[in-house]
Design an enzyme around this catalytic site. Structure first.
Site, PDB file in Angstrom:
ATOM      1  N   GLY A  99     -19.410  -7.136  13.763  1.00 45.66           N
ATOM      2  CA  GLY A  99     -20.492  -7.979  12.913  1.00 45.66           C
ATOM      3  C   GLY A  99     -21.243  -7.648  12.217  1.00 45.66           C
ATOM      4  N   LYS A 122     -28.863  -6.482   3.007  1.00 45.97           N
ATOM      5  CA  LYS A 122     -28.086  -5.057   3.887  1.00 45.97           C
ATOM      6  C   LYS A 122     -29.454  -4.351   4.321  1.00 45.97           C
ATOM      7  CE  LYS A 122     -24.592  -1.864   3.867  1.00 45.97           C
ATOM      8  NZ  LYS A 122     -23.369  -1.368   3.469  1.00 45.97           N
ATOM      9  N   ASP A 134     -30.404   0.221  14.689  1.00 55.59           N
ATOM     10  CA  ASP A 134     -31.642  -0.388  14.301  1.00 55.59           C
ATOM     11  C   ASP A 134     -31.624  -1.504  13.186  1.00 55.59           C
ATOM     12  OD1 ASP A 134     -30.900   1.110  12.119  1.00 55.59           O
ATOM     13  OD2 ASP A 134     -32.449   2.556  12.224  1.00 55.59           O
ATOM     14  N   ARG A 185     -27.311  -8.276  -2.099  1.00 51.30           N
ATOM     15  CA  ARG A 185     -26.021  -8.338  -2.709  1.00 51.30           C
ATOM     16  C   ARG A 185     -25.478  -9.776  -2.748  1.00 51.30           C
ATOM     17  NH1 ARG A 185     -22.502  -4.501   1.390  1.00 51.30           N
ATOM     18  NH2 ARG A 185     -22.460  -6.076   3.391  1.00 51.30           N
ATOM     19  N   ASP A 261     -12.705  -3.940   9.014  1.00 45.78           N
ATOM     20  CA  ASP A 261     -13.873  -4.467   8.733  1.00 45.78           C
ATOM     21  C   ASP A 261     -14.349  -4.274   7.339  1.00 45.78           C
ATOM     22  OD1 ASP A 261     -14.267  -2.057  10.307  1.00 45.78           O
ATOM     23  OD2 ASP A 261     -16.257  -2.226   9.832  1.00 45.78           O
ATOM     24  N   ASN A 262     -14.060  -3.273   6.788  1.00 46.67           N
ATOM     25  CA  ASN A 262     -14.438  -3.088   5.150  1.00 46.67           C
ATOM     26  C   ASN A 262     -13.299  -3.336   4.276  1.00 46.67           C
ATOM     27  OD1 ASN A 262     -16.718  -1.976   6.268  1.00 46.67           O
ATOM     28  ND2 ASN A 262     -16.172   0.116   6.201  1.00 46.67           N
ATOM     29  N   ASP A 271     -18.909  -2.689   1.154  1.00 46.14           N
ATOM     30  CA  ASP A 271     -19.259  -1.774   2.071  1.00 46.14           C
ATOM     31  C   ASP A 271     -19.130  -0.289   1.604  1.00 46.14           C
ATOM     32  OD1 ASP A 271     -20.240  -3.872   3.569  1.00 46.14           O
ATOM     33  OD2 ASP A 271     -19.129  -3.292   5.491  1.00 46.14           O
TER      34      ASP A 271
HETATM   35  P1  AMP Z   1     -20.406   0.299   7.783  1.00 43.51           P
HETATM   36  O1  AMP Z   1     -19.913   1.608   8.020  1.00 43.51           O
HETATM   37  O2  AMP Z   1     -21.671   0.178   7.035  1.00 43.51           O
HETATM   38  O3  AMP Z   1     -19.215  -0.763   7.122  1.00 43.51           O
HETATM   39  O4  AMP Z   1     -20.797  -0.323   9.352  1.00 43.51           O
HETATM   40  C1  AMP Z   1     -19.675  -0.328  10.206  1.00 43.51           C
HETATM   41  C2  AMP Z   1     -20.374  -1.509  11.346  1.00 43.51           C
HETATM   42  O5  AMP Z   1     -21.583  -0.722  11.883  1.00 43.51           O
HETATM   43  C3  AMP Z   1     -20.723  -2.630  10.902  1.00 43.51           C
HETATM   44  O6  AMP Z   1     -20.494  -3.624  11.711  1.00 43.51           O
HETATM   45  C4  AMP Z   1     -22.388  -2.760  10.632  1.00 43.51           C
HETATM   46  O7  AMP Z   1     -23.063  -3.821  10.846  1.00 43.51           O
HETATM   47  C5  AMP Z   1     -22.690  -1.641  11.701  1.00 43.51           C
HETATM   48  N1  AMP Z   1     -23.999  -1.063  11.413  1.00 43.51           N
HETATM   49  C6  AMP Z   1     -23.782   0.193  10.804  1.00 43.51           C
HETATM   50  N2  AMP Z   1     -25.094   0.603  10.531  1.00 43.51           N
HETATM   51  C7  AMP Z   1     -25.866  -0.020  11.120  1.00 43.51           C
HETATM   52  C8  AMP Z   1     -27.037   0.018  11.656  1.00 43.51           C
HETATM   53  N3  AMP Z   1     -28.017   0.989  11.233  1.00 43.51           N
HETATM   54  N4  AMP Z   1     -27.815  -0.900  12.358  1.00 43.51           N
HETATM   55  C9  AMP Z   1     -26.966  -1.961  13.003  1.00 43.51           C
HETATM   56  N5  AMP Z   1     -25.515  -1.911  12.711  1.00 43.51           N
HETATM   57  C10 AMP Z   1     -25.027  -0.990  11.801  1.00 43.51           C
HETATM   58 MG    MG Z   2     -18.906  -2.287   7.003  1.00 44.26          MG
END
Ligand code: AMP
Ligand code: MG
Length: 502
Positions: A99, A122, A134, A185, A261-262, A271
């Site tokens: 999510g 974001k 965080d 974004r 998810d990406n 992403d």
């Molecule tokens: P991403 O690699 O940015 O596509 O993130 C993968 C998943 O981890 C997604 O569900 C993001 O919402 C979550 N996520 C990544 N970094 C954080 C963060 N610092 N705090 C909360 N959720 C994160």
């Molecule tokens: Mg992602």
């Protein structure tokens, strides 16, 4: 399957019409996150192109209500912030709930041109889906996402867009303490394959049907009356993904984290994390330091895209119109098998143009593959080579290149084949060069360029971000005053390590 009506239309000062379709879905689809502090918030950069399309005056983003709404969640008339729930296969392993852990959808706006854009921040703090993290994003990853979103759009690659970059005095803990940042974004839709996986694998079939109806109504409205809308939607997702991946491979872009998810339901690059444009051509190039097995290496991207599409198909196939489950599965398989030929066709089309070939000939693919093999063997810079290719018709430029090659004989053999092939084209050299320059970029967001902009932005100075944004908005144009931005990367660039930590 019922489709929620766009209601709650409202206008802000900039006359944006908010339609907020996603917020009309049941609460099972999202959380309404709380505001979170972002001390000393400042708008560091805005995209003239996106602001123009949205009809948003960039100056508005630098002050309330926009500044507050984008950075610490204060009220913006018309916006209804939410964080959506999704799941996904990360490095091949299914994670039942992800999510928006750090992204918040402000809502969706309809422009005076009739376009609908979802606006998302974001890095604006935690949500119910943050899984203990965080909810923040660091300046380095935010600058990279901000710049590359607009750079990819200028290259003609389907992508989510960036409207604005915000900085603050907030500090975020990663491997080191870093400044936090936020990117505003925009995309016609932020739906991911993972949204479908969440409802499918958790057994929420009614919700999945609602989501499918929603996607058809908003992202694929032209398919709603097709004889089999869900199969037609899968077919189009496959086609769009094939085109997007062909764009990546042609421009030398490596995404780095192609988890489901990406993956965007509408075929956008989404992403941006440890992505990279390749410098020296290396088919097995891995841009993500965390990806030790090379699952997402450059040359794996087409087959990973297909693997991801299979995961999406698994969530949709039950809703095909076929009389039996077996028939539906067979049809889904046939659609998925079409991915590779579609991708190859799209890739070949782009590569022909990069070589200045207008008319298809039977041996073109062999000619291109032989060139790529030579480029890999010599470690030639991917972008600079293609940009220089038309100039190699001058003997002097060619001998300069040859002085740097290991196997001059193999290169010359290829060059002769290429010349013979060009002779079949009947296009004047000048015309060909113009056509090639229109598809072979001079300026790309190399890691070392982003790095310089990041270091300044971390110190509170966005001027290099703004300069890069300006250069990368015209990637195909000669910009003599910025010639150095098209140079080979300096030696220190190979030490830049990109990981999932962002
Ligand atoms: P991403 O690699 O940015 O596509 O993130 C993968 C998943 O981890 C997604 O569900 C993001 O919402 C979550 N996520 C990544 N970094 C954080 C963060 N610092 N705090 C909360 N959720 C994160
Ligand atoms: Mg992602």
């Amino acid at each position: 399957m019922s489709v929620p009506d766009p209601v709650n239309a409202a206008r802000t000062d900039s006359e944006l019409e908010w339609v907020n379709r996603f917020a009309r879905l049941p609460e099972a689809f999202y959380d309404r996150p709380l505001p979170a502090p972002f001390p000393g918030a400042a708008c560091l950069a805005t995209s003239p192109d996106l602001c123009g399309r949205l009809g948003l005056d960039p100056a508005e983003l630098a002050e309330d209500p926009w500044l507050g709404a984008c950075t610490h969640g204060s009220e913006l008339p018309g916006a209804e912030p939410l964080a959506s729930v999704y799941a996904g296969h990360q490095f091949g392993v299914f994670v039942p709930q992800l999510g928006d852990g750090r992204a918040k959808l402000l809502g969706e706006v309809r422009t005076s041109q009739g376009e609908t854009w979802e606006l998302q921040v974001k890095g604006a703090g935690p949500t119910r889906f943050s899984r203990g993290a965080d909810g923040r994003a660091v300046m380095r990853s935010s600058v990279r996402e901000y710049l590359v979103s607009e750079a990819m759009a200028a290259l003609g690659v389907p992508t989510t867009r960036a409207v604005a970059l915000f900085g603050s005095s907030l500090r975020v803990y990663r491997e080191r303490i870093e400044p936090g940042a936020i990117v505003l974004r925009a995309a016609p839709s932020f739906l991911r394959f993972g949204h479908f996986e969440y409802f499918h694998y958790n057994g929420y079939s009614e919700r999945l049907q609602e989501l499918i109806a929603y996607a058809l109504a908003h992202d694929y409205p032209h398919l709603q009356d097709a004889p089999d809308p869900v199969a037609a939607m899968l077919e189009e997702v496959i086609a769009r993904t094939a085109e997007m991946i062909a764009d990546w491979q042609a421009v030398g872009f490596c995404h780095g984290v192609m988890n489901t998810d990406n993956m965007s339901l509408i075929g956008l690059t989404i992403d941006y994390g440890p992505f990279a444009f390749m410098d020296a051509f290396d088919p097995g190039y891995i841009c993500n330091h965390t990806d030790q097995g090379g699952r997402y290496a450059f040359d794996q991207q087409p087959q990973i895209a297909q693997w991801n599409l299979i995961r999406l198909a698994e969530t949709l196939v039950i809703y095909f119109a076929d009389a039996t489950r077996e028939a539906a599965i067979e049809r889904a398989k046939a659609l998925l098998q079409d991915f590779q030929p579609q991708y190859r066709h799209a890739w070949l089309l782009r590569m022909r143009k990069k070589l200045g070939l207008q008319t298809p000939q039977g041996d073109d693919e062999a000619l291109i593959q032989e060139l790529l093999a030579r480029m890999a063997a010599e470690g030639v810079d991917y972008t600079r080579f293609f940009r220089q290719l038309p100039d190699l018709e001058q003997a002097e430029t060619r001998s300069q290149l040859e002085s740097e090659l290991e196997d001059v004989g193999a290169w010359q053999a290829w060059w002769s084949r290429y010349q013979a092939r060009l002779a079949l084209e009947g296009q004047a050299a000048g015309e060909r060069k113009a056509a090639m320059n229109a598809v072979n970029p001079k300026y790309i967001l190399r890691n070392h360029l982003a790095q310089a902009a990041i270091e300044q932005a971390e110190a509170g100075d966005p001027s290099e971000v703004l300069r890069l944004q300006q250069i990368l908005a015209r990637p195909f144009d000669e910009q003599p005053e910025f010639e150095a931005y098209a140079d080979l990367p300096p030696a220190w660039a190979s030490g830049i390590q990109l990981s999932c930590s962002s």
